[in-house]
Design a protein around this motif. Sequence first.
Motif, short mmCIF file in Angstrom:
data_model
loop_
_atom_site.label_atom_id
_atom_site.label_comp_id
_atom_site.label_asym_id
_atom_site.label_seq_id
_atom_site.Cartn_x
_atom_site.Cartn_y
_atom_site.Cartn_z
N GLY A 242 -6.50 5.51 0.13
CA GLY A 242 -7.06 4.41 0.72
C GLY A 242 -8.35 4.83 1.35
O GLY A 242 -8.66 6.36 1.69
N ASN B 281 -2.75 -2.74 2.78
CA ASN B 281 -3.17 -1.39 2.24
C ASN B 281 -3.79 -0.61 3.68
O ASN B 281 -3.29 -0.91 4.76
CB ASN B 281 -4.43 -1.71 1.17
CG ASN B 281 -5.53 -2.50 2.13
OD1 ASN B 281 -5.84 -2.42 3.27
ND2 ASN B 281 -6.38 -3.37 1.25
N GLY C 235 0.75 -1.14 -0.11
CA GLY C 235 -0.16 0.01 -0.09
C GLY C 235 0.87 1.32 0.14
O GLY C 235 0.25 2.46 0.04
#
Length: 292
Positions: free
Chosen positions: A275, A66, A36
């Motif tokens: 994200g 992530n 990520g």
Amino acid sequence: MTQLTNTQASSNTQFSSEAVTPNTPIVLTIAGSDSGGGAGIQADIKAMSATGSFACSVITAITSQNTQGVSAIFPIPLDHVASQLDAVFTDLNIVAVKVGMLADSEIIKVVAEKIRQYQPQHLVIDPVMVATSGDLLLEDSAISTLKRELIPLADIITPNLPEGAALTGKSVPESETEMQDMIDDLRALDAKAVLLKGGHLEKDENSNDLLILPQSSALISAKRFPTKNTHGTGCTLSSAIASFLAQGNTLEQAVHLGKQYITHAIAHADELQVGQGHGPVNHFYAGHADVS
């Protein structure tokens, strides 16, 4: 205990806007890869670059990760960890090393052996042992190996409060006073210095870290910013400290500069939209060099 030192965030602070020159110190990160991009090797390289050093890397594990969590970890085979270390140390003039995620006892032993063999000038260890959820990432045997083989080689280790508890066998501190109660146990680990990070004390107005030296200790304070985007803060701080050590700063100077850098990176974290979970800090908050 020395007087509390205030580190205030200011958007005017510049760490590295000049191009890399042949005299730029080289810093090695030995850690896991974060797919990520917010922590691990990726955060380390960003922090080292943003603070003015040249970063190289040895990957110890590949994580599927992530902003919402880690779904898989693949440790790199031992012989390839060793070959990566040999490759960089036999060619590059590595001044400082930052060690992050080490998946198990055998990888810890390999890294310790190579550190003893090549003897870099500075060694910073971020003992990545406890997940955000509170789960231990290292088995007890691996923690014992870390304490026996690697930590005594370090100029400084940078545990957060759960990691400090795992290293000492004490309860996780819930106050500044309980952080100070851990000083003797952390000194007994035989690193030259310890930076016990107090970021988990979220009710405190400031983010206070405790720098523990052989004969003294100092509280380093910075403003706390209300953001959920703090993924990779430990990786970033330890990498910045290694970078500033490589540039010739004393240990105490490097810690203060590193604390200042991570404070700014957190202060500007919400400028990024990365994200759906806990996003990264803003490593390059100071802007980019003009390449036009």
